[in-house]
Design a protein around this motif. Structure first.
Motif, PDB file in Angstrom:
ATOM      1  N   LEU A   9      29.361 110.146   7.607  1.00 59.18           N
ATOM      2  CA  LEU A   9      30.410 109.181   7.256  1.00 59.18           C
ATOM      3  C   LEU A   9      31.468 109.106   8.355  1.00 59.18           C
ATOM      4  O   LEU A   9      31.950 108.017   8.691  1.00 59.18           O
ATOM      5  CB  LEU A   9      31.051 109.567   5.926  1.00 59.18           C
ATOM      6  N   ARG A  10      31.832 110.243   8.912  1.00 59.68           N
ATOM      7  CA  ARG A  10      32.804 110.246  10.014  1.00 59.68           C
ATOM      8  C   ARG A  10      32.266 109.484  11.226  1.00 59.68           C
ATOM      9  O   ARG A  10      32.984 108.708  11.864  1.00 59.68           O
ATOM     10  CB  ARG A  10      33.155 111.676  10.417  1.00 59.68           C
ATOM     11  N   ALA A  11      30.982 109.706  11.542  1.00 55.33           N
ATOM     12  CA  ALA A  11      30.391 109.053  12.709  1.00 55.33           C
ATOM     13  C   ALA A  11      30.289 107.540  12.503  1.00 55.33           C
ATOM     14  O   ALA A  11      30.639 106.754  13.393  1.00 55.33           O
ATOM     15  CB  ALA A  11      29.012 109.651  12.982  1.00 55.33           C
ATOM     16  N   VAL A  12      29.852 107.127  11.329  1.00 54.75           N
ATOM     17  CA  VAL A  12      29.733 105.690  11.046  1.00 54.75           C
ATOM     18  C   VAL A  12      31.106 105.042  11.044  1.00 54.75           C
ATOM     19  O   VAL A  12      31.287 103.926  11.554  1.00 54.75           O
ATOM     20  CB  VAL A  12      29.013 105.474   9.700  1.00 54.75           C
ATOM     21  N   SER A  13      32.098 105.735  10.478  1.00 56.32           N
ATOM     22  CA  SER A  13      33.453 105.189  10.446  1.00 56.32           C
ATOM     23  C   SER A  13      34.022 105.038  11.858  1.00 56.32           C
ATOM     24  O   SER A  13      34.693 104.047  12.169  1.00 56.32           O
ATOM     25  CB  SER A  13      34.349 106.094   9.605  1.00 56.32           C
ATOM     26  N   ALA A  14      33.763 106.025  12.725  1.00 57.45           N
ATOM     27  CA  ALA A  14      34.243 105.945  14.112  1.00 57.45           C
ATOM     28  C   ALA A  14      33.584 104.788  14.852  1.00 57.45           C
ATOM     29  O   ALA A  14      34.241 104.054  15.600  1.00 57.45           O
ATOM     30  CB  ALA A  14      33.972 107.266  14.828  1.00 57.45           C
ATOM     31  N   LEU A  15      32.276 104.605  14.655  1.00 56.42           N
ATOM     32  CA  LEU A  15      31.567 103.491  15.309  1.00 56.42           C
ATOM     33  C   LEU A  15      32.099 102.153  14.814  1.00 56.42           C
ATOM     34  O   LEU A  15      32.325 101.224  15.618  1.00 56.42           O
ATOM     35  CB  LEU A  15      30.070 103.605  15.041  1.00 56.42           C
ATOM     36  N   ASP A  16      32.309 102.032  13.521  1.00 58.41           N
ATOM     37  CA  ASP A  16      32.822 100.787  12.959  1.00 58.41           C
ATOM     38  C   ASP A  16      34.201 100.459  13.522  1.00 58.41           C
ATOM     39  O   ASP A  16      34.490  99.308  13.888  1.00 58.41           O
ATOM     40  CB  ASP A  16      32.883 100.900  11.436  1.00 58.41           C
ATOM     41  N   HIS A  17      35.063 101.490  13.628  1.00 59.54           N
ATOM     42  CA  HIS A  17      36.407 101.277  14.174  1.00 59.54           C
ATOM     43  C   HIS A  17      36.337 100.849  15.638  1.00 59.54           C
ATOM     44  O   HIS A  17      37.063  99.946  16.079  1.00 59.54           O
ATOM     45  CB  HIS A  17      37.226 102.554  14.032  1.00 59.54           C
ATOM     46  N   TRP A  18      35.450 101.473  16.409  1.00 59.15           N
ATOM     47  CA  TRP A  18      35.326 101.152  17.835  1.00 59.15           C
ATOM     48  C   TRP A  18      34.866  99.710  18.020  1.00 59.15           C
ATOM     49  O   TRP A  18      35.399  98.982  18.857  1.00 59.15           O
ATOM     50  CB  TRP A  18      34.351 102.122  18.489  1.00 59.15           C
ATOM     51  N   LEU A  19      33.871  99.300  17.239  1.00 62.74           N
ATOM     52  CA  LEU A  19      33.376  97.928  17.364  1.00 62.74           C
ATOM     53  C   LEU A  19      34.435  96.904  16.967  1.00 62.74           C
ATOM     54  O   LEU A  19      34.607  95.869  17.629  1.00 62.74           O
ATOM     55  CB  LEU A  19      32.121  97.748  16.505  1.00 62.74           C
ATOM     56  N   ARG A  20      35.151  97.168  15.876  1.00 62.04           N
ATOM     57  CA  ARG A  20      36.182  96.230  15.425  1.00 62.04           C
ATOM     58  C   ARG A  20      37.318  96.130  16.441  1.00 62.04           C
ATOM     59  O   ARG A  20      37.928  95.072  16.598  1.00 62.04           O
ATOM     60  CB  ARG A  20      36.734  96.667  14.068  1.00 62.04           C
ATOM     61  N   GLU A  21      37.606  97.228  17.110  1.00 62.87           N
ATOM     62  CA  GLU A  21      38.697  97.235  18.078  1.00 62.87           C
ATOM     63  C   GLU A  21      38.288  96.557  19.380  1.00 62.87           C
ATOM     64  O   GLU A  21      39.122  95.910  20.044  1.00 62.87           O
ATOM     65  CB  GLU A  21      39.129  98.676  18.332  1.00 62.87           C
ATOM     66  N   ARG A  22      37.015  96.672  19.760  1.00 65.00           N
ATOM     67  CA  ARG A  22      36.575  96.228  21.083  1.00 65.00           C
ATOM     68  C   ARG A  22      36.031  94.805  21.127  1.00 65.00           C
ATOM     69  O   ARG A  22      36.280  94.072  22.089  1.00 65.00           O
ATOM     70  CB  ARG A  22      35.496  97.179  21.606  1.00 65.00           C
ATOM     71  N   LEU A  23      35.279  94.390  20.119  1.00 60.42           N
ATOM     72  CA  LEU A  23      34.574  93.128  20.189  1.00 60.42           C
ATOM     73  C   LEU A  23      35.457  91.954  19.766  1.00 60.42           C
ATOM     74  O   LEU A  23      36.215  92.048  18.798  1.00 60.42           O
ATOM     75  CB  LEU A  23      33.327  93.157  19.310  1.00 60.42           C
ATOM     76  N   THR A  24      35.341  90.860  20.471  1.00 66.80           N
ATOM     77  CA  THR A  24      35.947  89.600  20.064  1.00 66.80           C
ATOM     78  C   THR A  24      35.019  88.916  19.055  1.00 66.80           C
ATOM     79  O   THR A  24      33.924  89.415  18.754  1.00 66.80           O
ATOM     80  CB  THR A  24      36.162  88.686  21.269  1.00 66.80           C
ATOM     81  N   ILE A  25      35.434  87.758  18.540  1.00 67.56           N
ATOM     82  CA  ILE A  25      34.561  87.019  17.620  1.00 67.56           C
ATOM     83  C   ILE A  25      33.268  86.623  18.328  1.00 67.56           C
ATOM     84  O   ILE A  25      32.172  86.739  17.762  1.00 67.56           O
ATOM     85  CB  ILE A  25      35.306  85.774  17.088  1.00 67.56           C
ATOM     86  N   ALA A  26      33.405  86.188  19.582  1.00 67.33           N
ATOM     87  CA  ALA A  26      32.203  85.849  20.353  1.00 67.33           C
ATOM     88  C   ALA A  26      31.339  87.078  20.585  1.00 67.33           C
ATOM     89  O   ALA A  26      30.103  87.003  20.579  1.00 67.33           O
ATOM     90  CB  ALA A  26      32.609  85.225  21.689  1.00 67.33           C
TER      91      ALA A  26
END
Length: 448
Positions: A9-26
């Motif tokens: 759960l910690r690993a999935v949560s960290a990945l989700d946070h990283w993607l949301r912070e880094r990726l634009t809508i495109a």
């Protein structure tokens, strides 16, 4: 096994946070399309899909590498309020100064929060409201409990604020808005400056550490006009010792010693100066004292009814004028907590801050709470009981207080399905979603 689930759960949560912070809508669109094309490309007859997936993956990799070239040397200063209110947005100013040699353009600013992921012991011990109604898999994996713990520790996702083009050495003030989801502490870690790289897929990030804290107070309801009884009672210990146990009284003056005066009241400095024994004279203190008792031992843990009960208690703290009376707040955590506001004691804001951190307790703790309230009944004028459950112990507390001469107002906050079938006439039951309407009947519900 549970430890492995927690690590996942910690690993999935960290990945989700990283993607949301880094990726634009495109960037999200490119990632989703690459995933779909890659899944279709498993079939060797769909070579074009595999090529499209590889192309999009290469573009994302190039964009990610390009994002590291974003640099920003800035100084940031916030003007935060000390308190906010749960469920209500608050706006504050953020001053950004460009310390670099190049202008900043196309940059957005957003708040970053301290890591809200719970510790293993907290995740294992916590119970999401309504968790008992979930299926076996969800109860044992604990994903929804994990998400609930993270959401209660952070405000609603903040929006990015666009920073106007900032020349070297220039300064600009932005307005940021946060909305606390619930009461408690909002732990801010710093600010994040974002700028998309030329392809517009990935954001370059510059972090500015700036840890600060805002206390989100419980939300409050409008109460009807209450006429609390004005009968004053003797307070052992006087105003200065009103919240402790003792036989001291309020100091009045010095006078000459008379036979029978206790030796501990001799004022030795005056005795040494005048050569005659002088004693301190005290007067008894009489004033109104009200108790606000918050029941934290409900069956549903920190569900909607519990949060509304805390909000009702906060409404009384906010409404009752403590300039000429004392207000005692009592509740159970790991032990019985007792704080007093008014007449030189705590300010109401500090009491609201205490309520911001109240958590659910074991149901057995109500006996300790009842004992602490009854021990003070001789000094009380009114007792306001804010309950989250109803049984013989709670009814007995209200009736024993009334028998000792205390006016009792009892409010039960519960779901409609949990309301008692045959409540006494003096018990006011209010339900989540209709609390303020229910409180309008409070003036008529009194136990004497």
């Amino acid at each position: 096994m549970r430890r492995l689930i927690y690590i996942a759960l910690r690993a999935v949560s960290a990945l989700d946070h990283w993607l949301r912070e880094r990726l634009t809508i495109a960037g999200w669109l490119a990632l989703g399309t690459a995933g779909a094309a890659g899944a279709a490309g498993i079939d060797t007859n769909q070579g074009v899909s595999l090529q499209a997936a590889m192309l999009l993956a290469a573009l994302l990799l190039l964009a990610w590498i390009a994002s590291f070239f974003f640099r920003a040397r800035v100084s940031v200063r916030r003007e935060l309020p000390r308190y906010a209110t749960a469920g209500e947005p608050f706006t504050y100013a953020v001053a950004v100064a460009n310390l670099g040699a190049r202008p900043l353009s196309g940059v957005t600013v957003m708040e970053a929060f301290r890591d809200p992921r719970p510790r293993y012991a907290d995740w294992k011990r916590a119970r999401e409201p309504g968790e008992e109604r979930r299926n076996w898999f969800d109860r044992n994996v604990g994903y929804f409990r994990w998400r609930w713990l993270i959401e209660r520790a952070t405000p609603e996702p903040p929006r990015e604020a666009r920073l106007p083009e900032l020349a070297a050495g220039a300064r600009e003030t932005l307005r940021l808005t946060l909305t606390p989801r619930r009461r408690g502490r909002i732990e801010l870690a710093g600010l994040v400056l974002n700028r998309a790289e030329p392809l517009g897929l990935v954001k370059g990030i510059a972090r500015v550490p700036l840890p600060e804290r805002v206390i989100a107070l419980p939300r409050r309801y409008r109460l009807p006009r209450l006429s609390l009884p004005g009968r004053r009672k003797h307070q052992p210990g006087g105003v200065s010792l009103a919240s402790s146990v003792g036989d001291s009284e309020e100091f009045l003056s010095l006078r000459e010693y008379r036979a029978g005066d206790p030796l501990q009241r001799i004022h030795w400095k005056s005795f040494a100066r005048t050569g005659r024994p002088m004693v301190k004279e005290f007067q008894d203190e009489f004033f109104e004292r009200h108790a606000l008792v918050l029941d934290t031992g409900g069956r549903g843990g920190e569900d909607d009814a519990f949060e509304d009960a805390v909000a009702v208690a906060a409404s009384f703290v906010y409404t009752i004028d403590t300039q000429e009376c004392l207000l005692d707040l009592l509740f159970v955590g790991s032990e019985v907590h007792h704080s007093t506001a008014g007449r030189g004691q705590l300010h109401a804001e500090r009491m609201l801050e205490t309520l911001a951190g109240v958590g659910a307790s074991a149901r057995e703790g109500f006996r300790k709470l009842a004992h602490a309230v009854l021990a003070q009944s001789a000094q009380l004028t009114t007792c306001i009981l804010v309950l989250v459950d109803w049984d013989e112990a709670r009814r007995g507390l209200a009736e024993r207080l009334a028998a000792s001469g205390v006016e009792v107002r009892a409010i039960l906050v519960c779901a409609r399905d949990d309301a008692p079938r045959d409540p006494p006439a003096w018990l006011l039951a209010v339900h989540p979603g209709a609390v303020e309407a229910g409180l309008a009947r409070l003036e008529r519900m009194v136990l004497r």
